[in-house]
Design a protein around this motif. Sequence first.
Motif, PDB file in Angstrom:
ATOM      1  N   LEU A  63      -9.252 -89.158  45.816  1.00 14.20           N
ATOM      2  CA  LEU A  63     -10.414 -90.045  45.845  1.00 14.20           C
ATOM      3  C   LEU A  63     -10.562 -90.827  44.538  1.00 14.20           C
ATOM      4  O   LEU A  63     -11.164 -91.905  44.508  1.00 14.20           O
ATOM      5  N   GLU A  64     -10.003 -90.293  43.473  1.00 20.91           N
ATOM      6  CA  GLU A  64     -10.075 -90.966  42.172  1.00 20.91           C
ATOM      7  C   GLU A  64      -8.948 -91.986  41.975  1.00 20.91           C
ATOM      8  O   GLU A  64      -8.921 -92.672  40.955  1.00 20.91           O
ATOM      9  N   ARG A  65      -8.056 -92.097  42.952  1.00 21.25           N
ATOM     10  CA  ARG A  65      -6.939 -93.032  42.828  1.00 21.25           C
ATOM     11  C   ARG A  65      -7.339 -94.403  43.375  1.00 21.25           C
ATOM     12  O   ARG A  65      -8.015 -94.500  44.406  1.00 21.25           O
ATOM     13  N   PRO A  66      -6.904 -95.499  42.722  1.00 25.20           N
ATOM     14  CA  PRO A  66      -7.360 -96.843  43.119  1.00 25.20           C
ATOM     15  C   PRO A  66      -6.897 -97.263  44.512  1.00 25.20           C
ATOM     16  O   PRO A  66      -7.556 -98.101  45.139  1.00 25.20           O
ATOM     17  N   TYR A  67      -5.791 -96.730  45.010  1.00 21.75           N
ATOM     18  CA  TYR A  67      -5.275 -97.121  46.330  1.00 21.75           C
ATOM     19  C   TYR A  67      -5.959 -96.383  47.475  1.00 21.75           C
ATOM     20  O   TYR A  67      -5.771 -96.732  48.635  1.00 21.75           O
ATOM     21  N   CYS A  68      -6.754 -95.362  47.162  1.00 15.60           N
ATOM     22  CA  CYS A  68      -7.331 -94.502  48.203  1.00 15.60           C
ATOM     23  C   CYS A  68      -8.755 -94.931  48.540  1.00 15.60           C
ATOM     24  O   CYS A  68      -9.647 -94.891  47.686  1.00 15.60           O
ATOM     25  N   ASN A  69      -8.973 -95.335  49.793  1.00 13.92           N
ATOM     26  CA  ASN A  69     -10.330 -95.646  50.254  1.00 13.92           C
ATOM     27  C   ASN A  69     -11.075 -94.399  50.714  1.00 13.92           C
ATOM     28  O   ASN A  69     -12.275 -94.246  50.460  1.00 13.92           O
ATOM     29  N   GLU A  70     -10.355 -93.522  51.420  1.00 11.71           N
ATOM     30  CA  GLU A  70     -10.951 -92.262  51.869  1.00 11.71           C
ATOM     31  C   GLU A  70      -9.860 -91.199  51.939  1.00 11.71           C
ATOM     32  O   GLU A  70      -8.663 -91.522  52.026  1.00 11.71           O
ATOM     33  N   ALA A  71     -10.274 -89.933  51.918  1.00 10.24           N
ATOM     34  CA  ALA A  71      -9.338 -88.815  52.054  1.00 10.24           C
ATOM     35  C   ALA A  71      -9.837 -87.901  53.165  1.00 10.24           C
ATOM     36  O   ALA A  71     -11.024 -87.569  53.225  1.00 10.24           O
ATOM     37  N   VAL A  72      -8.929 -87.528  54.047  1.00  7.68           N
ATOM     38  CA  VAL A  72      -9.262 -86.699  55.211  1.00  7.68           C
ATOM     39  C   VAL A  72      -8.284 -85.531  55.261  1.00  7.68           C
ATOM     40  O   VAL A  72      -7.083 -85.710  55.045  1.00  7.68           O
ATOM     41  N   THR A  73      -8.783 -84.340  55.541  1.00 10.99           N
ATOM     42  CA  THR A  73      -7.916 -83.166  55.686  1.00 10.99           C
ATOM     43  C   THR A  73      -7.687 -82.877  57.167  1.00 10.99           C
ATOM     44  O   THR A  73      -8.614 -82.937  57.974  1.00 10.99           O
ATOM     45  N   VAL A  74      -6.432 -82.573  57.512  1.00 10.72           N
ATOM     46  CA  VAL A  74      -6.078 -82.285  58.900  1.00 10.72           C
ATOM     47  C   VAL A  74      -5.016 -81.189  58.947  1.00 10.72           C
ATOM     48  O   VAL A  74      -4.382 -80.874  57.938  1.00 10.72           O
ATOM     49  N   SER A  75      -4.825 -80.661  60.128  1.00 11.00           N
ATOM     50  CA  SER A  75      -3.632 -79.871  60.442  1.00 11.00           C
ATOM     51  C   SER A  75      -3.014 -80.503  61.679  1.00 11.00           C
ATOM     52  O   SER A  75      -3.527 -80.346  62.782  1.00 11.00           O
ATOM     53  N   ALA A  76      -1.925 -81.261  61.469  1.00  9.28           N
ATOM     54  CA  ALA A  76      -1.264 -81.898  62.615  1.00  9.28           C
ATOM     55  C   ALA A  76      -0.715 -80.844  63.567  1.00  9.28           C
ATOM     56  O   ALA A  76      -0.759 -81.018  64.788  1.00  9.28           O
ATOM     57  N   LEU A  77      -0.218 -79.734  63.013  1.00  6.64           N
ATOM     58  CA  LEU A  77       0.361 -78.679  63.842  1.00  6.64           C
ATOM     59  C   LEU A  77      -0.703 -78.001  64.687  1.00  6.64           C
ATOM     60  O   LEU A  77      -0.502 -77.748  65.886  1.00  6.64           O
TER      61      LEU A  77
END
Length: 289
Positions: free
Chosen positions: A135-149
């Motif tokens: 979230l502190e990185r300039p390229y990141c608008n949002e961060a989401v956690t998932v488990s694709a598996l």
Amino acid sequence: MKSGFVNIFGKPNAGKSTLMNALVGEKLAIVSPKVQTTRHRIRAFLNGPGYQIIFSDTPGIIEPEYKLHERMMHAVKTSLEDADLALLIVDAKQAPDSADEVFAGLKLKVPAIVVINKAEMVKREALEKTVQFFLERPYCNEAVTVSALKRTGLDKLIDTILKYLPEGEAFFAEDDITDMPQRFFVAEIIREKIYDLFDEEIPYQTAVQVTEFKEKSTLIKITAEIIVQRESQKAILLGQGGQSIKELGTTARKEIEAFLDSKVFLELFVKVRPKWRDNDLHLKEFGYV
């Protein structure tokens, strides 16, 4: 109506293909625990109430060692150019620094959601630290956690994606799930089984080319050539008395039949093409354009 192109980027083995398959509810991209499984850009469509999302799975980002790698990284480059939104996939088990370096190097011109995958494998405190890091990185608008598996967190991810998609008409028919031909997926299924059944250099030095695809009254007749670089690799693929190629054909045929929903007669041949991964003509012949 919202409609747009959502392209998936990340390092090898971050779970890009597994995520795309989970999002669209179909196995369109092959998966393997081995790295560098995805070689092509593969599109899959998710249609929902008032939206169409066109996902693109791309090869894992690497430093090219030969021309095949260069073609793979070209697929990544073209995906950067036509995206409305980027999904930047991170393996939650790994330190975020190396992924951060890759993502910063993409020089994105579109919004980006960092998707922290394999969330079920780490403790909540570590997951929260990774979220905050991105979230502190300039390229990141949002961060989401998932488990694709485990298919968890996907609804939240889709809702987040829709916030960034432009309004517009659907690009593809509602019943379509991809724009890739059946021949492509047949070749990919065979290649996936090579990754499953063989070790070391065999999967990485192998290509698959479907040379015949004929729909008959009771079945589909498919002939495919497996391309290797050396005679010793051909011997490994064939196995003693042809046992290895027979096992490969049986396992691939079963999955191809499920994918095509039809009985299949599958013939496999192994051919040697020395240094095909560095040969422009061979790469074009095998579909790496």
